[in-house]
Design a protein around this motif. Structure first.
Motif, PDB file in Angstrom:
ATOM      1  N   GLU A 409      26.877  32.364  48.449  1.00  0.00           N
ATOM      2  CA  GLU A 409      25.530  32.006  48.004  1.00  0.00           C
ATOM      3  C   GLU A 409      24.979  33.061  47.044  1.00  0.00           C
ATOM      4  O   GLU A 409      24.305  32.727  46.064  1.00  0.00           O
ATOM      5  N   VAL A 410      25.263  34.335  47.317  1.00  0.00           N
ATOM      6  CA  VAL A 410      24.814  35.417  46.435  1.00  0.00           C
ATOM      7  C   VAL A 410      25.473  35.288  45.060  1.00  0.00           C
ATOM      8  O   VAL A 410      24.814  35.431  44.021  1.00  0.00           O
ATOM      9  N   LEU A 411      26.764  35.008  45.025  1.00  0.00           N
ATOM     10  CA  LEU A 411      27.456  34.831  43.747  1.00  0.00           C
ATOM     11  C   LEU A 411      26.908  33.626  42.988  1.00  0.00           C
ATOM     12  O   LEU A 411      26.778  33.654  41.754  1.00  0.00           O
ATOM     13  N   TYR A 412      26.581  32.573  43.723  1.00  0.00           N
ATOM     14  CA  TYR A 412      26.007  31.387  43.091  1.00  0.00           C
ATOM     15  C   TYR A 412      24.671  31.736  42.424  1.00  0.00           C
ATOM     16  O   TYR A 412      24.402  31.321  41.284  1.00  0.00           O
ATOM     17  N   ASP A 413      23.842  32.513  43.114  1.00  0.00           N
ATOM     18  CA  ASP A 413      22.555  32.921  42.545  1.00  0.00           C
ATOM     19  C   ASP A 413      22.750  33.832  41.337  1.00  0.00           C
ATOM     20  O   ASP A 413      21.976  33.777  40.369  1.00  0.00           O
ATOM     21  N   LEU A 414      23.757  34.701  41.389  1.00  0.00           N
ATOM     22  CA  LEU A 414      24.048  35.554  40.236  1.00  0.00           C
ATOM     23  C   LEU A 414      24.423  34.707  39.020  1.00  0.00           C
ATOM     24  O   LEU A 414      24.020  34.995  37.885  1.00  0.00           O
ATOM     25  N   ASN A 422      32.810  35.764  36.912  1.00  0.00           N
ATOM     26  CA  ASN A 422      34.265  35.521  36.893  1.00  0.00           C
ATOM     27  C   ASN A 422      35.085  36.670  37.465  1.00  0.00           C
ATOM     28  O   ASN A 422      36.114  36.432  38.110  1.00  0.00           O
ATOM     29  N   PRO A 423      34.654  37.940  37.251  1.00  0.00           N
ATOM     30  CA  PRO A 423      35.460  39.045  37.809  1.00  0.00           C
ATOM     31  C   PRO A 423      35.381  39.169  39.329  1.00  0.00           C
ATOM     32  O   PRO A 423      36.133  39.939  39.912  1.00  0.00           O
ATOM     33  N   PHE A 424      34.464  38.429  39.970  1.00  0.00           N
ATOM     34  CA  PHE A 424      34.232  38.632  41.394  1.00  0.00           C
ATOM     35  C   PHE A 424      34.627  37.411  42.217  1.00  0.00           C
ATOM     36  O   PHE A 424      34.560  36.275  41.747  1.00  0.00           O
ATOM     37  N   THR A 425      34.987  37.656  43.446  1.00  0.00           N
ATOM     38  CA  THR A 425      35.150  36.597  44.446  1.00  0.00           C
ATOM     39  C   THR A 425      34.285  36.961  45.647  1.00  0.00           C
ATOM     40  O   THR A 425      33.818  38.102  45.767  1.00  0.00           O
ATOM     41  N   SER A 426      34.076  36.002  46.533  1.00  0.00           N
ATOM     42  CA  SER A 426      33.264  36.258  47.731  1.00  0.00           C
ATOM     43  C   SER A 426      33.876  37.375  48.568  1.00  0.00           C
ATOM     44  O   SER A 426      33.161  38.257  49.070  1.00  0.00           O
ATOM     45  N   PHE A 455      25.498  47.450  42.644  1.00  0.00           N
ATOM     46  CA  PHE A 455      25.559  46.886  41.303  1.00  0.00           C
ATOM     47  C   PHE A 455      26.238  47.829  40.314  1.00  0.00           C
ATOM     48  O   PHE A 455      26.845  47.380  39.340  1.00  0.00           O
ATOM     49  N   GLU A 456      26.158  49.125  40.587  1.00  0.00           N
ATOM     50  CA  GLU A 456      26.913  50.066  39.759  1.00  0.00           C
ATOM     51  C   GLU A 456      28.411  49.854  39.948  1.00  0.00           C
ATOM     52  O   GLU A 456      29.188  49.865  38.986  1.00  0.00           O
ATOM     53  N   SER A 457      28.824  49.609  41.211  1.00  0.00           N
ATOM     54  CA  SER A 457      30.244  49.360  41.481  1.00  0.00           C
ATOM     55  C   SER A 457      30.710  48.038  40.873  1.00  0.00           C
ATOM     56  O   SER A 457      31.882  47.876  40.525  1.00  0.00           O
ATOM     57  N   LEU A 458      29.787  47.076  40.721  1.00  0.00           N
ATOM     58  CA  LEU A 458      30.125  45.786  40.121  1.00  0.00           C
ATOM     59  C   LEU A 458      30.052  45.823  38.602  1.00  0.00           C
ATOM     60  O   LEU A 458      30.486  44.874  37.928  1.00  0.00           O
ATOM     61  N   GLY A 459      29.489  46.911  38.067  1.00  0.00           N
ATOM     62  CA  GLY A 459      29.353  47.036  36.620  1.00  0.00           C
ATOM     63  C   GLY A 459      28.287  46.134  36.047  1.00  0.00           C
ATOM     64  O   GLY A 459      28.396  45.660  34.905  1.00  0.00           O
ATOM     65  N   VAL A 460      27.218  45.875  36.831  1.00  0.00           N
ATOM     66  CA  VAL A 460      26.141  44.984  36.403  1.00  0.00           C
ATOM     67  C   VAL A 460      24.814  45.730  36.464  1.00  0.00           C
ATOM     68  O   VAL A 460      24.495  46.360  37.479  1.00  0.00           O
ATOM     69  N   ASP A 461      24.050  45.665  35.357  1.00  0.00           N
ATOM     70  CA  ASP A 461      22.706  46.250  35.329  1.00  0.00           C
ATOM     71  C   ASP A 461      21.712  45.136  35.630  1.00  0.00           C
ATOM     72  O   ASP A 461      21.378  44.337  34.749  1.00  0.00           O
ATOM     73  N   TYR A 462      21.256  45.055  36.882  1.00  0.00           N
ATOM     74  CA  TYR A 462      20.416  43.913  37.272  1.00  0.00           C
ATOM     75  C   TYR A 462      19.063  43.905  36.580  1.00  0.00           C
ATOM     76  O   TYR A 462      18.408  42.856  36.495  1.00  0.00           O
ATOM     77  N   SER A 463      18.620  45.060  36.047  1.00  0.00           N
ATOM     78  CA  SER A 463      17.327  45.107  35.363  1.00  0.00           C
ATOM     79  C   SER A 463      17.340  44.329  34.051  1.00  0.00           C
ATOM     80  O   SER A 463      16.283  44.033  33.490  1.00  0.00           O
ATOM     81  N   LEU A 464      18.534  43.973  33.558  1.00  0.00           N
ATOM     82  CA  LEU A 464      18.646  43.229  32.298  1.00  0.00           C
ATOM     83  C   LEU A 464      18.505  41.720  32.498  1.00  0.00           C
ATOM     84  O   LEU A 464      18.462  40.971  31.523  1.00  0.00           O
ATOM     85  N   TYR A 465      18.430  41.284  33.756  1.00  0.00           N
ATOM     86  CA  TYR A 465      18.382  39.851  34.056  1.00  0.00           C
ATOM     87  C   TYR A 465      17.015  39.503  34.646  1.00  0.00           C
ATOM     88  O   TYR A 465      16.679  39.938  35.757  1.00  0.00           O
TER      89      TYR A 465
END
Length: 598
Positions: A409-414, A422-426, A455-465
């Motif tokens: 569900e978290v990946l779906y919301d992302l 695409n780089p991630f799985t549940s 989010f640093e480990s995922l390589g995603v800056d959530y403040s940009l979304y």
């Protein structure tokens, strides 16, 4: 094909489950309604032969959805073609998100605001009208029907003005609230005939739980899908009209005839009238509040239990904690009832938070599960709340399947937030969460640090979304506000990370809840206070029928003992000439040989 053991179900339940076509099932309290619904869903899932088809189950709460899904999984039935959740979640996933571009108010994108944001926004608009006008958020309560907005609060034309400003703000900021989810879904289904046609080809069966709490617009949404292809979609609808206690919010128990009329489809009318929960004495008592005629027989192992039913109109509100404590101690010490099988009920949350904390201090030997004990705001649609649920839940083997589903569900919301997933799985997301260790005691600081590291480990800056950032600010502000209000009531209120974790642990101890919150539950002993005019029934829905339904729900929660309190000292209004609230009239008029309590 799914099969069950001979002793799993009674004849009534088996008949309902095996009945082909559309079923309209009335189920009395304790009749095994959830079991019947679960087995029926399991059977229809096992009968699916088309991998493109779905079984849809609409529940009143997310908790009910989780419970039914887990029961089906425990029965060994594959749930990959089951969608189960609330009507709001259904409309979002199946109508708003895929087809919102065809609605002029959704075509440029939208963000769903939670109830906290909605309340804050309406409150700010009301505050801006003062001192010339005095109006509150509660006077602006409303819901939608197929004909438009229906204001249930007492604000009159002023409430209209407040809501116009509120909806204008939502439109300008591309936001929608929970009520608009339903209304915009209804408009899409009515305006774009292809949408209900597509959905009717996807769904093999639609299940509706607790139909008595369903709104007219929700019935209309499901009916439009059924009418689009009546030969392909079957519906199984179950509930109890005597428990229709959401009238002030638009809920009502549709009749069999009306349901057939709006769906243009025949329904087989059936019933479950064997109560396996309560003693005969408890059943005889709460049947005094029947609104819809029903035959209920005591069939369970407690049917001959010598129940104690008391009614107290003497205790003053200042002595309420002491009296409730006496009932609790009596049921535990004299009746040998476990604390987890005791429930304390009041009409409104405002009466419960401080009482719960006071009971905790008064009875330190017992544990409690109630309001005012959870340190952060519970917003099930908020991305960061969903992520927090995974973070604060123990990564044990027994929780693996559930946490994996939450990760999906978290990946779906992302993905909805436009993050490349695409780089991630549940499984990988869950592994990343499990590997993080944060050395912080304060709950909020712990979560913020965890979010940043994840989010640093995922390589995603959530403040940009934008969606993630808006949800982040909403989650933190509502949590801080909740903690502030709870700390104001009690300086000892805990906000450390262990207190946060307890919010997601299996609830144990004496349950403390509202009448609405406890519906669906069952307890050996029920203690209910605040049974006063203006509370039961509520001033927004002051009919005799509403009072009866609330009292019916209270009484039917009990297996063995029932304690009712209409305490003295609750004042009506705020003027110098205010008067004391009187006991609920419907309750006073019932002639019953109550037991004495010494």
């Amino acid at each position: 094909m799914f099969v069950w053991d001979k002793n799993d179900l009674n004849d009534e339940q088996v008949d309902a489950i095996r009945q082909p076509g559309n079923v309209f099932l009335e189920a009395c309290p304790g009749s095994g309604k959830t079991r019947t619904l679960t087995y029926k869903i399991a059977l229809e899932l096992s009968n699916l032969t088309d991998a493109r088809k779905w079984i849809v189950a609409i529940t009143y709460t997310n908790r009910a959805a989780d419970e039914i899904r887990e029961r089906i999984e425990l029965l060994g039935v594959e749930t990959s073609q089951l969608w189960i959740g609330t009507i709001h979640a259904f409309c979002l996933e199946w109508i708003i998100k895929p087809y919102g571009i065809y609605h002029d108010k959704l075509q440029n994108g939208f963000k769903v605001i939670n109830s906290y944001d909605s309340e804050e926004l309406i409150t700010n608009i009301c505050t801006g009208l003062r001192p010339r006008y005095k109006i509150t958020y509660y006077q602006c309560s409303h819901f939608y029907t197929p004909r438009g907005i229906n204001i249930t609060g007492s604000g009159g034309s002023l409430a209209n003005s407040v809501l116009e400003a509120y909806h204008q703000h939502l439109a300008e900021n591309h936001q929608i609230d929970f009520e608009q989810i339903l209304y915009f879904s209804y408009e899409l289904l009515m305006d774009k005939v292809a949408i209900p046609k597509i959905l009717s080809n996807l769904f093999a069966y639609v299940f509706i739980d607790e139909y008595q709490d369903t709104k007219e617009i929700q019935y209309s949404i499901v009916a439009s899908i059924m009418r689009a292809n009546p030969s392909k979609v079957n519906t199984f609808i179950v509930g109890d009209p005597n428990q229709a206690i959401y009238t002030s919010l638009g809920g009502y128990a549709i009749s069999h005839t009306e349901l057939e009329s709006i769906t243009e489809t025949p329904f087989t009318q059936m019933s479950l009238d064997k109560n396996y929960r309560s003693s005969r004495k408890i059943i005889d008592y709460y049947r005094n509040y029947n609104v819809s005629p029903s035959e209920t027989s005591a069939e369970g192992r407690e049917r001959n239990y010598q129940s104690i039913i008391t009614y107290d109109q003497v205790t003053h509100k200042d002595d309420l904690v002491e009296q409730v404590s006496r009932y609790i101690e009596y049921n535990i010490d004299n009746c040998e009832i476990p604390e987890k099988d005791i429930c304390v009920i009041a009409p409104q949350w405002v009466h419960l938070a401080s009482l719960t904390r006071t009971l905790v201090h008064r009875l330190p030997q017992y544990s409690f599960d109630g309001p005012g004990l959870v340190p952060f705001s519970r917003d099930i649609e908020n991305f960061w709340y969903k992520l927090t649920k995974i973070i604060l839940t123990e990564p044990s083997p027994s929780m693996y399947v559930k946490r994996l589903r939450w990760a999906s569900e978290v990946l779906y919301d992302l993905e909805i937030a436009m993050v490349d997933i695409n780089p991630f799985t549940s499984k990988e997301l869950l592994k990343s969460i499990n590997s993080i260790s944060i050395d912080e005691e304060d709950g909020i600081t712990y979560l913020c640090s965890f979010f940043d590291e994840l989010f640093e480990s995922l390589g995603v800056d959530y403040s940009l979304y934008p969606m993630l950032q808006e949800h982040y600010e909403s989650f933190l502000s509502s949590t801080v506000d909740r903690i502030y209000r709870l700390r104001r009531d009690s300086e000892e209120f805990a906000t450390d990370i262990e207190a946060f974790r307890r919010a997601f642990k299996p609830r144990s101890g004496i349950k403390v809840s509202t009448i609405h919150g406890v519906k669906g539950g069952e307890y050996d002993a029920v203690i209910s206070f605040g049974l006063l005019e203006g509370f039961v029934p509520n001033f927004n829905d002051s009919s005799v029928e509403s009072a009866k339904k609330l009292l019916y729900v209270i009484g039917s929660r009990a297996r063995k003992n029932l304690h009712l309190i209409s305490e003295r000292g609750r004042m009506e209004g705020f003027s110098p000439n205010q008067t004391e609230r009187t006991s609920t009239e419907v309750l006073q008029l019932v002639q019953f040989p109550y037991d004495n309590f010494v």
